[in-house]
Design a protein around this motif. Structure first.
Motif, mmCIF file in Angstrom:
data_model
loop_
_atom_site.group_PDB
_atom_site.id
_atom_site.type_symbol
_atom_site.label_atom_id
_atom_site.label_comp_id
_atom_site.label_asym_id
_atom_site.label_seq_id
_atom_site.Cartn_x
_atom_site.Cartn_y
_atom_site.Cartn_z
ATOM 1 N N GLU A 1 86.404 78.243 -71.316
ATOM 2 C CA GLU A 1 87.278 77.355 -70.892
ATOM 3 C C GLU A 1 87.215 76.230 -72.554
ATOM 4 O O GLU A 1 88.170 75.125 -72.319
ATOM 5 N N SER A 2 87.260 77.506 -73.449
ATOM 6 C CA SER A 2 87.811 76.940 -74.616
ATOM 7 C C SER A 2 89.009 77.206 -75.975
ATOM 8 O O SER A 2 89.508 76.552 -76.076
ATOM 9 N N VAL A 3 89.337 78.384 -75.041
ATOM 10 C CA VAL A 3 90.275 78.636 -75.516
ATOM 11 C C VAL A 3 91.716 78.454 -75.443
ATOM 12 O O VAL A 3 92.761 78.135 -75.967
ATOM 13 N N PRO A 4 91.524 77.871 -73.885
ATOM 14 C CA PRO A 4 92.956 77.206 -73.845
ATOM 15 C C PRO A 4 93.302 75.920 -74.374
ATOM 16 O O PRO A 4 93.762 75.435 -74.334
ATOM 17 N N TRP B 1 96.531 74.308 -76.495
ATOM 18 C CA TRP B 1 97.110 72.992 -76.589
ATOM 19 C C TRP B 1 96.812 72.125 -77.442
ATOM 20 O O TRP B 1 97.449 71.847 -78.078
ATOM 21 N N PHE B 2 95.886 72.340 -78.834
ATOM 22 C CA PHE B 2 95.459 71.189 -80.016
ATOM 23 C C PHE B 2 96.801 72.291 -80.407
ATOM 24 O O PHE B 2 97.334 70.949 -81.718
ATOM 25 N N ARG B 3 96.771 73.198 -80.873
ATOM 26 C CA ARG B 3 97.690 73.507 -81.816
ATOM 27 C C ARG B 3 99.195 73.473 -81.169
ATOM 28 O O ARG B 3 100.058 73.647 -82.053
ATOM 29 N N LEU B 4 99.803 73.607 -79.462
ATOM 30 C CA LEU B 4 100.264 72.907 -79.402
ATOM 31 C C LEU B 4 100.909 71.638 -80.323
ATOM 32 O O LEU B 4 101.883 71.063 -80.774
ATOM 33 N N LEU B 5 100.666 71.173 -80.091
ATOM 34 C CA LEU B 5 100.322 69.384 -80.504
ATOM 35 C C LEU B 5 99.981 69.215 -81.786
ATOM 36 O O LEU B 5 100.391 68.343 -82.339
ATOM 37 N N LEU C 1 103.824 71.111 -66.112
ATOM 38 C CA LEU C 1 103.827 72.697 -66.387
ATOM 39 C C LEU C 1 102.869 72.848 -65.710
ATOM 40 O O LEU C 1 102.722 74.004 -64.537
ATOM 41 N N ARG C 2 101.149 71.988 -66.363
ATOM 42 C CA ARG C 2 99.771 72.791 -66.049
ATOM 43 C C ARG C 2 99.699 72.766 -64.925
ATOM 44 O O ARG C 2 98.855 73.358 -63.599
ATOM 45 N N HIS C 3 100.186 71.628 -63.831
ATOM 46 C CA HIS C 3 99.524 70.895 -62.733
ATOM 47 C C HIS C 3 99.990 71.825 -61.830
ATOM 48 O O HIS C 3 99.940 72.564 -60.388
ATOM 49 N N TRP C 4 101.982 72.405 -61.653
ATOM 50 C CA TRP C 4 102.427 72.938 -61.926
ATOM 51 C C TRP C 4 101.624 74.357 -61.482
ATOM 52 O O TRP C 4 102.017 75.281 -59.984
ATOM 53 N N MET C 5 101.249 74.806 -62.258
ATOM 54 C CA MET C 5 100.943 76.406 -62.379
ATOM 55 C C MET C 5 99.218 75.993 -61.456
ATOM 56 O O MET C 5 99.502 77.343 -61.359
ATOM 57 N N HIS C 6 98.867 75.502 -62.254
ATOM 58 C CA HIS C 6 97.383 75.266 -61.480
ATOM 59 C C HIS C 6 97.568 75.343 -59.940
ATOM 60 O O HIS C 6 96.693 76.560 -59.315
ATOM 61 N N GLY C 7 98.652 74.339 -59.419
ATOM 62 C CA GLY C 7 98.556 74.450 -57.763
ATOM 63 C C GLY C 7 99.134 75.726 -57.676
ATOM 64 O O GLY C 7 98.609 76.658 -56.589
ATOM 65 N N MET C 8 100.068 76.845 -58.208
ATOM 66 C CA MET C 8 100.631 78.006 -57.396
ATOM 67 C C MET C 8 99.190 78.797 -57.707
ATOM 68 O O MET C 8 99.131 80.109 -56.312
ATOM 69 N N LEU C 9 98.529 79.068 -58.705
ATOM 70 C CA LEU C 9 97.406 79.775 -58.986
ATOM 71 C C LEU C 9 96.451 79.393 -57.872
ATOM 72 O O LEU C 9 95.773 81.186 -57.403
ATOM 73 N N ALA C 10 96.152 78.453 -58.017
ATOM 74 C CA ALA C 10 94.601 78.239 -56.452
ATOM 75 C C ALA C 10 95.219 78.671 -55.358
ATOM 76 O O ALA C 10 94.280 78.789 -54.527
ATOM 77 N N ARG C 11 96.801 78.856 -55.494
ATOM 78 C CA ARG C 11 97.059 79.233 -53.442
ATOM 79 C C ARG C 11 97.019 80.917 -53.721
ATOM 80 O O ARG C 11 97.269 81.245 -52.019
ATOM 81 N N ARG C 12 96.602 81.571 -54.348
ATOM 82 C CA ARG C 12 96.393 82.635 -54.277
ATOM 83 C C ARG C 12 94.950 83.011 -54.773
ATOM 84 O O ARG C 12 93.936 82.829 -55.165
ATOM 85 N N ASP C 13 94.807 84.426 -54.039
ATOM 86 C CA ASP C 13 93.426 85.696 -53.957
ATOM 87 C C ASP C 13 93.789 86.315 -55.907
ATOM 88 O O ASP C 13 94.815 86.296 -55.689
ATOM 89 N N GLY C 14 92.407 86.877 -56.041
ATOM 90 C CA GLY C 14 92.585 87.707 -57.022
ATOM 91 C C GLY C 14 91.744 87.538 -58.029
ATOM 92 O O GLY C 14 91.815 86.560 -58.494
ATOM 93 N N THR D 1 90.457 78.393 -63.941
ATOM 94 C CA THR D 1 89.709 78.064 -64.617
ATOM 95 C C THR D 1 90.257 77.616 -65.994
ATOM 96 O O THR D 1 89.834 76.657 -66.324
ATOM 97 N N MET D 2 91.015 78.488 -65.876
ATOM 98 C CA MET D 2 91.876 78.476 -68.069
ATOM 99 C C MET D 2 92.159 77.365 -67.492
ATOM 100 O O MET D 2 92.680 76.154 -68.880
ATOM 101 N N LEU D 3 93.315 77.495 -66.455
ATOM 102 C CA LEU D 3 94.412 75.817 -66.259
ATOM 103 C C LEU D 3 93.181 74.965 -66.312
ATOM 104 O O LEU D 3 94.432 73.818 -66.500
ATOM 105 N N ALA D 4 92.138 74.452 -65.350
ATOM 106 C CA ALA D 4 91.318 73.327 -65.265
ATOM 107 C C ALA D 4 91.030 73.017 -66.445
ATOM 108 O O ALA D 4 90.088 72.002 -66.762
#
Length: 306
Positions: free
Chosen positions: A115-118, A122-126, A167-180, A188-191
């Motif tokens: 939860e904290s590392v992503p 994000w802070f460092r990119l900004l 991209l965050r929304h796109w990747m979150h939606g893509m991964l949410a449809r996958r198992d594993g 969890t990280m993208l959330a």
């Protein structure tokens, strides 16, 4: 055995850095290092110090406002966390001080590294985006960058967070449809990244507020230490701070911070010893304020484990 090797490597690294710093002081001359501090107005220096402390408070607000549900009512413990994270970042080599953030977030508030590392990333990119934008605005023309190139760079940098947010929304939606297992960890990280426009704009606001206050203080201090104007002082300060954002970072920042300041200040000042003296003094000011904030944070109680 590995721990012993790590300690020996750390000792050798610090010894090498301190040796280089000692040689630099000898080359510059102690009198040249001390002289600028004698001419600075003490009250103006106190204002610069107050601005640095204000930047630490704003940085704390960025954290607490990002996690309002978990950190509500914990501003001062978050200030303690932020101050020690900042100090570790300044002292430890190769960005290893960043580990303090997820470790302390888990210890203080039971937030997992997933939860904290992503959020830290994000802070460092900004941080990088804002520093580069302010640097281009303050000194792009001083370094001879054409108006067309400046406009292009400004546009790309301004769009970068918006693209990342999309991209965050796109990747979150893509991964949410996958198992594993990996897909679930990715979700969890993208959330943890901004998922609402208000949260996205909030991180932008506090990042800009932090850097405008901090660079105003550092730019003024550097302009007082070297024969340059305020804009050039801000540019030199950005050169030093970029070395703390990028992966290349010596123990204590000694050498790399000075190199960053000198790289952007050298084209504007003819005397190399003056540039190096100003860079060393600015670095000592930054480390001094980081140590002061961390020392004050020792008087703040850690939150009880929840």
């Amino acid at each position: 055995m590995r721990s012993l090797k790590t300690r020996l490597l750390a000792i050798v690294s610090w010894a090498a850095v301190l040796l280089v710093l000692g040689l630099a002081i000898v080359w510059v001359g102690p009198e040249r290092l001390i002289a600028p501090w004698r001419s600075i107005d003490p009250w103006a220096l106190l204002v610069a110090l107050a601005l640095m402390v204000a930047s630490y408070l704003i940085r704390t607000l960025r954290i607490t406002r990002y996690f309002p549900g978990r950190l509500a009512g914990h501003f001062w413990s978050a200030f303690r966390l932020s101050s020690w994270h900042n100090l570790m970042n300044n002292l430890l080599p190769m960005r290893s001080g960043e580990l303090a953030f997820p470790v302390l977030m888990q210890r203080y508030y039971r937030l997992s590294p997933l939860e904290s590392v992503p959020v830290l990333f994000w802070f460092r990119l900004l941080d990088l985006q804002v520093v580069l934008l302010i640097g281009l605005a303050a000194g792009g023309h001083l370094l001879g960058v054409s108006a067309e190139v400046l406009g292009l760079l400004f546009g790309l940098l301004l769009l970068a967070p918006v693209v990342a947010y999309g991209l965050r929304h796109w990747m979150h939606g893509m991964l949410a449809r996958r198992d594993g297992r990996l897909a679930k960890k990715g979700v969890t990280m993208l959330a943890s990244l901004p998922d609402r426009p208000t949260q996205f704009l909030g991180t932008l606001f506090w990042t800009w507020a932090n850097w405008l206050v901090k660079l105003a203080a550092l730019g003024w201090v550097l302009a007082a230490l070297a024969p340059v104007g305020f804009a050039a002082g801000v540019l030199g300060a950005i050169g030093g701070d970029l070395t703390t954002v990028l992966p290349v970072h010596a123990p204590g920042g000694f050498g790399t911070y000075e190199a960053g300041v000198a790289l952007l200040l050298a084209p504007l000042v003819d005397e190399p010893r003056t540039v190096l003296a100003a860079a060393v003094n600015l670095h000592l000011f930054v480390l001094g304020t980081a140590l002061l904030a961390a020392a004050l944070a020792l008087f703040i109680r850690r939150p009880s484990p929840r």
